[in-house]
Design a protein around this motif. Structure first.
Motif, PDB file in Angstrom:
ATOM      1  N   GLY A  64     -34.784   5.704 -43.576  1.00  0.00           N
ATOM      2  CA  GLY A  64     -34.160   5.558 -44.886  1.00  0.00           C
ATOM      3  C   GLY A  64     -33.856   6.860 -45.597  1.00  0.00           C
ATOM      4  O   GLY A  64     -33.426   6.855 -46.761  1.00  0.00           O
ATOM      5  N   VAL A  65     -34.041   8.006 -44.913  1.00  0.00           N
ATOM      6  CA  VAL A  65     -33.836   9.313 -45.552  1.00  0.00           C
ATOM      7  C   VAL A  65     -32.370   9.525 -45.917  1.00  0.00           C
ATOM      8  O   VAL A  65     -32.060  10.179 -46.919  1.00  0.00           O
ATOM      9  CB  VAL A  65     -34.334  10.455 -44.637  1.00  0.00           C
ATOM     10  N   SER A  66     -31.461   8.957 -45.128  1.00  0.00           N
ATOM     11  CA  SER A  66     -30.038   9.120 -45.436  1.00  0.00           C
ATOM     12  C   SER A  66     -29.669   8.446 -46.752  1.00  0.00           C
ATOM     13  O   SER A  66     -28.640   8.770 -47.353  1.00  0.00           O
ATOM     14  CB  SER A  66     -29.183   8.539 -44.308  1.00  0.00           C
ATOM     15  N   LYS A  67     -30.497   7.507 -47.212  1.00  0.00           N
ATOM     16  CA  LYS A  67     -30.255   6.860 -48.502  1.00  0.00           C
ATOM     17  C   LYS A  67     -31.094   7.495 -49.617  1.00  0.00           C
ATOM     18  O   LYS A  67     -30.589   7.783 -50.705  1.00  0.00           O
ATOM     19  CB  LYS A  67     -30.558   5.364 -48.407  1.00  0.00           C
ATOM     20  N   SER A  68     -32.368   7.726 -49.355  1.00  0.00           N
ATOM     21  CA  SER A  68     -33.238   8.289 -50.389  1.00  0.00           C
ATOM     22  C   SER A  68     -32.842   9.714 -50.746  1.00  0.00           C
ATOM     23  O   SER A  68     -32.970  10.134 -51.904  1.00  0.00           O
ATOM     24  CB  SER A  68     -34.700   8.261 -49.934  1.00  0.00           C
ATOM     25  N   SER A  69     -32.346  10.481 -49.765  1.00  0.00           N
ATOM     26  CA  SER A  69     -31.953  11.863 -50.041  1.00  0.00           C
ATOM     27  C   SER A  69     -30.731  11.923 -50.960  1.00  0.00           C
ATOM     28  O   SER A  69     -30.565  12.879 -51.719  1.00  0.00           O
ATOM     29  CB  SER A  69     -31.665  12.612 -48.736  1.00  0.00           C
ATOM     30  N   VAL A  70     -29.886  10.892 -50.895  1.00  0.00           N
ATOM     31  CA  VAL A  70     -28.740  10.833 -51.811  1.00  0.00           C
ATOM     32  C   VAL A  70     -29.236  10.815 -53.252  1.00  0.00           C
ATOM     33  O   VAL A  70     -28.743  11.542 -54.114  1.00  0.00           O
ATOM     34  CB  VAL A  70     -27.879   9.578 -51.536  1.00  0.00           C
ATOM     35  N   ARG A  71     -30.226   9.980 -53.490  1.00  0.00           N
ATOM     36  CA  ARG A  71     -30.795   9.854 -54.841  1.00  0.00           C
ATOM     37  C   ARG A  71     -31.447  11.164 -55.281  1.00  0.00           C
ATOM     38  O   ARG A  71     -31.247  11.623 -56.412  1.00  0.00           O
ATOM     39  CB  ARG A  71     -31.820   8.722 -54.855  1.00  0.00           C
ATOM     40  N   LEU A 134     -29.212   9.442 -26.950  1.00  0.00           N
ATOM     41  CA  LEU A 134     -28.457  10.607 -27.415  1.00  0.00           C
ATOM     42  C   LEU A 134     -27.515  10.231 -28.553  1.00  0.00           C
ATOM     43  O   LEU A 134     -27.350  10.983 -29.520  1.00  0.00           O
ATOM     44  CB  LEU A 134     -27.656  11.211 -26.257  1.00  0.00           C
ATOM     45  N   SER A 135     -26.888   9.064 -28.424  1.00  0.00           N
ATOM     46  CA  SER A 135     -25.995   8.590 -29.485  1.00  0.00           C
ATOM     47  C   SER A 135     -26.763   8.385 -30.783  1.00  0.00           C
ATOM     48  O   SER A 135     -26.292   8.747 -31.867  1.00  0.00           O
ATOM     49  CB  SER A 135     -25.338   7.274 -29.053  1.00  0.00           C
ATOM     50  N   ILE A 136     -27.952   7.824 -30.665  1.00  0.00           N
ATOM     51  CA  ILE A 136     -28.788   7.579 -31.847  1.00  0.00           C
ATOM     52  C   ILE A 136     -29.241   8.898 -32.464  1.00  0.00           C
ATOM     53  O   ILE A 136     -29.292   9.043 -33.684  1.00  0.00           O
ATOM     54  CB  ILE A 136     -29.988   6.699 -31.463  1.00  0.00           C
ATOM     55  N   PHE A 137     -29.551   9.878 -31.625  1.00  0.00           N
ATOM     56  CA  PHE A 137     -29.945  11.216 -32.093  1.00  0.00           C
ATOM     57  C   PHE A 137     -28.861  11.811 -32.994  1.00  0.00           C
ATOM     58  O   PHE A 137     -29.127  12.240 -34.126  1.00  0.00           O
ATOM     59  CB  PHE A 137     -30.192  12.126 -30.883  1.00  0.00           C
ATOM     60  N   PHE A 138     -27.627  11.830 -32.504  1.00  0.00           N
ATOM     61  CA  PHE A 138     -26.531  12.412 -33.281  1.00  0.00           C
ATOM     62  C   PHE A 138     -26.139  11.530 -34.466  1.00  0.00           C
ATOM     63  O   PHE A 138     -25.694  12.029 -35.501  1.00  0.00           O
ATOM     64  CB  PHE A 138     -25.313  12.651 -32.379  1.00  0.00           C
ATOM     65  N   ASN A 139     -26.325  10.219 -34.325  1.00  0.00           N
ATOM     66  CA  ASN A 139     -25.979   9.314 -35.425  1.00  0.00           C
ATOM     67  C   ASN A 139     -26.899   9.521 -36.628  1.00  0.00           C
ATOM     68  O   ASN A 139     -26.452   9.490 -37.780  1.00  0.00           O
ATOM     69  CB  ASN A 139     -26.065   7.865 -34.944  1.00  0.00           C
ATOM     70  N   ILE A 140     -28.188   9.741 -36.363  1.00  0.00           N
ATOM     71  CA  ILE A 140     -29.133  10.015 -37.456  1.00  0.00           C
ATOM     72  C   ILE A 140     -28.790  11.337 -38.138  1.00  0.00           C
ATOM     73  O   ILE A 140     -28.819  11.445 -39.369  1.00  0.00           O
ATOM     74  CB  ILE A 140     -30.578  10.041 -36.928  1.00  0.00           C
ATOM     75  N   LEU A 141     -28.436  12.348 -37.333  1.00  0.00           N
ATOM     76  CA  LEU A 141     -28.029  13.636 -37.902  1.00  0.00           C
ATOM     77  C   LEU A 141     -26.764  13.492 -38.743  1.00  0.00           C
ATOM     78  O   LEU A 141     -26.646  14.086 -39.816  1.00  0.00           O
ATOM     79  CB  LEU A 141     -27.785  14.658 -36.780  1.00  0.00           C
ATOM     80  N   PHE A 142     -25.825  12.696 -38.246  1.00  0.00           N
ATOM     81  CA  PHE A 142     -24.580  12.458 -38.984  1.00  0.00           C
ATOM     82  C   PHE A 142     -24.857  11.768 -40.318  1.00  0.00           C
ATOM     83  O   PHE A 142     -24.316  12.158 -41.364  1.00  0.00           O
ATOM     84  CB  PHE A 142     -23.639  11.601 -38.140  1.00  0.00           C
ATOM     85  N   ASN A 143     -25.703  10.745 -40.295  1.00  0.00           N
ATOM     86  CA  ASN A 143     -26.051  10.038 -41.536  1.00  0.00           C
ATOM     87  C   ASN A 143     -26.699  10.968 -42.550  1.00  0.00           C
ATOM     88  O   ASN A 143     -26.434  10.888 -43.753  1.00  0.00           O
ATOM     89  CB  ASN A 143     -26.987   8.873 -41.227  1.00  0.00           C
ATOM     90  N   GLY A 144     -27.546  11.872 -42.059  1.00  0.00           N
ATOM     91  CA  GLY A 144     -28.185  12.838 -42.952  1.00  0.00           C
ATOM     92  C   GLY A 144     -27.189  13.801 -43.555  1.00  0.00           C
ATOM     93  O   GLY A 144     -27.273  14.145 -44.743  1.00  0.00           O
ATOM     94  N   GLN A 145     -26.229  14.248 -42.742  1.00  0.00           N
ATOM     95  CA  GLN A 145     -25.205  15.164 -43.236  1.00  0.00           C
ATOM     96  C   GLN A 145     -24.310  14.493 -44.274  1.00  0.00           C
ATOM     97  O   GLN A 145     -23.960  15.080 -45.299  1.00  0.00           O
ATOM     98  CB  GLN A 145     -24.357  15.672 -42.068  1.00  0.00           C
ATOM     99  N   GLN A 146     -23.942  13.237 -44.010  1.00  0.00           N
ATOM    100  CA  GLN A 146     -23.127  12.485 -44.966  1.00  0.00           C
ATOM    101  C   GLN A 146     -23.880  12.246 -46.268  1.00  0.00           C
ATOM    102  O   GLN A 146     -23.282  12.219 -47.350  1.00  0.00           O
ATOM    103  CB  GLN A 146     -22.702  11.146 -44.353  1.00  0.00           C
ATOM    104  N   ALA A 147     -25.191  12.085 -46.162  1.00  0.00           N
ATOM    105  CA  ALA A 147     -26.011  11.877 -47.357  1.00  0.00           C
ATOM    106  C   ALA A 147     -25.962  13.096 -48.274  1.00  0.00           C
ATOM    107  O   ALA A 147     -25.938  12.965 -49.508  1.00  0.00           O
ATOM    108  CB  ALA A 147     -27.455  11.576 -46.959  1.00  0.00           C
ATOM    109  N   ILE A 148     -25.960  14.274 -47.684  1.00  0.00           N
ATOM    110  CA  ILE A 148     -25.877  15.509 -48.484  1.00  0.00           C
ATOM    111  C   ILE A 148     -24.548  15.552 -49.235  1.00  0.00           C
ATOM    112  O   ILE A 148     -24.505  15.845 -50.438  1.00  0.00           O
ATOM    113  CB  ILE A 148     -26.020  16.741 -47.575  1.00  0.00           C
ATOM    114  N   ILE A 149     -23.469  15.243 -48.523  1.00  0.00           N
ATOM    115  CA  ILE A 149     -22.138  15.245 -49.151  1.00  0.00           C
ATOM    116  C   ILE A 149     -22.062  14.192 -50.247  1.00  0.00           C
ATOM    117  O   ILE A 149     -21.555  14.433 -51.347  1.00  0.00           O
ATOM    118  CB  ILE A 149     -21.049  14.992 -48.085  1.00  0.00           C
ATOM    119  N   GLN A 150     -22.604  13.006 -49.965  1.00  0.00           N
ATOM    120  CA  GLN A 150     -22.587  11.923 -50.944  1.00  0.00           C
ATOM    121  C   GLN A 150     -23.455  12.250 -52.151  1.00  0.00           C
ATOM    122  O   GLN A 150     -23.091  11.951 -53.292  1.00  0.00           O
ATOM    123  CB  GLN A 150     -23.063  10.633 -50.293  1.00  0.00           C
TER     124      GLN A 150
END
Length: 492
Positions: A64-71, A134-150
């Motif tokens: 849930g870090v990709s959501k909580s980090s947005v906040r 591997l797909s899940i590895f990069f997907n989690i990183l992508f979600n985290g990066q998008q969270a920063i932008i959001q």
């Protein structure tokens, strides 16, 4: 006047994100079309199962870090903190998602046989599970990066990143499906996730962030805050993904990958492509209600505005889905998927309830009432699964469509009643009227398709209903939202 300005802003944000959604939808359409042609229902079924596996795993190991980090990032920025502090919070989010993705990658590889047995009722697909790690590895990183932008509220950068990722992803995926057949599905997942991460990383360089040194003690403190809220959000994400995962696993056992392909294609049209309207909810609506979380009257106003803005756009789209279901299925997939038409027909009622459930559900998160939210989501997922299984056993594919409509109604009803009880947040009479009228258009369309056998007459009546619904939408924008469609586009 203030409410009108808010409505214009809501619709403008929706239009910007909808434009990006068009690109991602077209990309998804191409992928689905290619898979359906080259790999058939089995390929679409495998794609659906692996997609849900990726979603479930990303939600679980992402914590849930990709959501909580947005906040946390948004709060840090709005609290007049220095750019250094905001940058440290963003850097914490990146390193934390990197750590979580590494842990998830290792665990999935170690337990690939067990996960294959659980997912496919056979361990012969364990190699797919290992590759998907591997797909899940990069997907989690992508979600985290998008969270920063959001979190920094850079909606345009977020939109450009998503659009470019989708475009490049489809260019790479199509040849993989063609040359590697079923194996290409997993390779495409890896390439798409990697491309998405690299693109978002590139766009993040345009953010107004300062290069900072992050101490271990600062990382621990910031991470703790993100993990506390993220844990609750992760549980919600896992429950939602688990419902889809378990349902598809059940369908694999009783009907094979073919029936999963039919279900996946139908759900994608109703739940995925209608995201064209609802994409802006998480990015725009949630921050707005969070700002007024302690004022129930203002939250009620925001709920009313967002709900009306979503519903008035639905009527003509639902009519198109009902009358053109056969054409839509053949265009998006192939004749092999014509069973999906009955899913769309009986699931079309759920489209009206879908946005209202999301809008009302986010009130609990804005108020940080995660306990009620968790209990509600848990109860709903159980009901969703039971409804889907029972109705599928009784009515086959039609039953799955009926279950979608029933589930979306419950997804709206539960948060509506709870919000009314706890926070006195109600649906206005005007909103209820619009909801009833949209459902009336849906009901008329479905009855015409079922009982009018003459093809030409059916589509003539369908054309009349469509233009009536389009006129209704234009008039309703003026009446309920005090907004002229022509003036709205002129202002843009």
């Amino acid at each position: 006047m203030i409410e009108k300005k808010k409505t214009v802003n809501v619709l403008k944000t929706m239009s910007v994100l909808a434009s990006v959604r068009v690109v991602t939808i077209i990309s998804s359409l191409i992928k689905n079309k290619v898979i359906s042609i080259f790999l058939g229902t089995e390929g679409v079924g495998l794609f659906g199962v692996l997609q849900n596996f990726q979603s479930l795993s990303s939600a679980f190991f992402g914590f849930g870090v990709s959501k909580s980090s947005v906040r946390d990032i948004s709060f840090s920025k709005s609290s007049n903190n220095s750019n250094v502090e905001v940058s440290k919070m963003a850097k914490t989010a990146f390193y934390l998602t990197l750590l979580l993705s590494l842990v998830g990658n290792v665990i999935i590889i170690l337990f690939s046989n067990e996960l294959s047995e659980l997912t496919f009722d056979s361990n012969k697909y364990s190699i797919y599970i290992k590759v998907m790690s591997l797909s899940i590895f990069f997907n989690i990183l992508f979600n985290g990066q998008q969270a920063i932008i959001q979190g920094l509220r850079e909606v345009k950068i977020l939109a450009k990143s998503a659009a470019l990722s989708a475009f490049i992803g489809v260019l790479v995926s199509v040849p993989l499906y063609f040359f590697f057949k079923l194996d290409g599905v997993t390779y495409a997942f890896i390439c798409s996730s990697l491309i998405s991460f690299l693109v978002s990383k590139r766009y993040s360089k345009k953010l107004n962030l300062t290069e900072v040194n992050l101490k271990l003690s600062e990382f621990v403190v910031n991470s703790k805050n993100m993990l506390v809220l993220g844990g609750s959000l992760m549980i919600v994400s896992v429950m939602v993904s688990l419902y889809g995962f378990v349902l598809k696993a059940y369908l694999v056992k009783v009907g094979g990958l073919e029936i999963v392909g039919v279900y996946q294609s139908g759900y994608q049209v109703l739940g995925g492509y209608f995201g064209l309207i609802f994409t802006s909810i998480a990015l725009d609506y949630f921050p707005r209600i969070s700002e007024v979380a302690n004022d129930n009257i203002k939250i009620n106003q925001e709920v009313d505005i967002q709900s009306k803005a979503s519903l008035v756009l639905i009527a003509p789209l639902v009519v198109v889905i009902v009358f053109a279901s056969d054409w839509i299925v053949q265009f998006l997939y192939s004749k092999e998927f014509l069973k999906t038409s009955s899913y769309l027909l009986y699931g079309s009622f759920g489209i009206t309830f879908l946005p209202l459930g999301q809008i009302l559900g986010m009130v609990f998160l804005a108020k940080n009432n995660t306990r009620i939210y968790l209990i509600m989501v848990f109860a709903l997922q159980i009901l969703f699964f039971v409804n889907s299984v029972v109705l599928y056993q009784c009515y086959d594919v039609k039953g799955l469509g009926m279950a979608f409509s029933l589930n979306m109604f419950l997804n709206m009803l539960f948060p509506w009643l709870i919000n009314k009880k706890i926070y006195n947040i109600k649906l206005s009479k005007d909103l209820k009227r619009i909801m009833f009228q949209v459902l009336l258009f849906t009901t008329c369309s479905v009855l015409i398709v079922i009982y009018v056998e003459e093809t030409l007459l059916k589509y003539v009546i369908g054309g009349v209903v469509f233009f009536t619904s389009l006129f209704y939408t234009i008039q309703e924008m003026k009446r309920s939202l005090d907004l002229s469609l022509l003036s709205f586009f002129k202002k843009k």
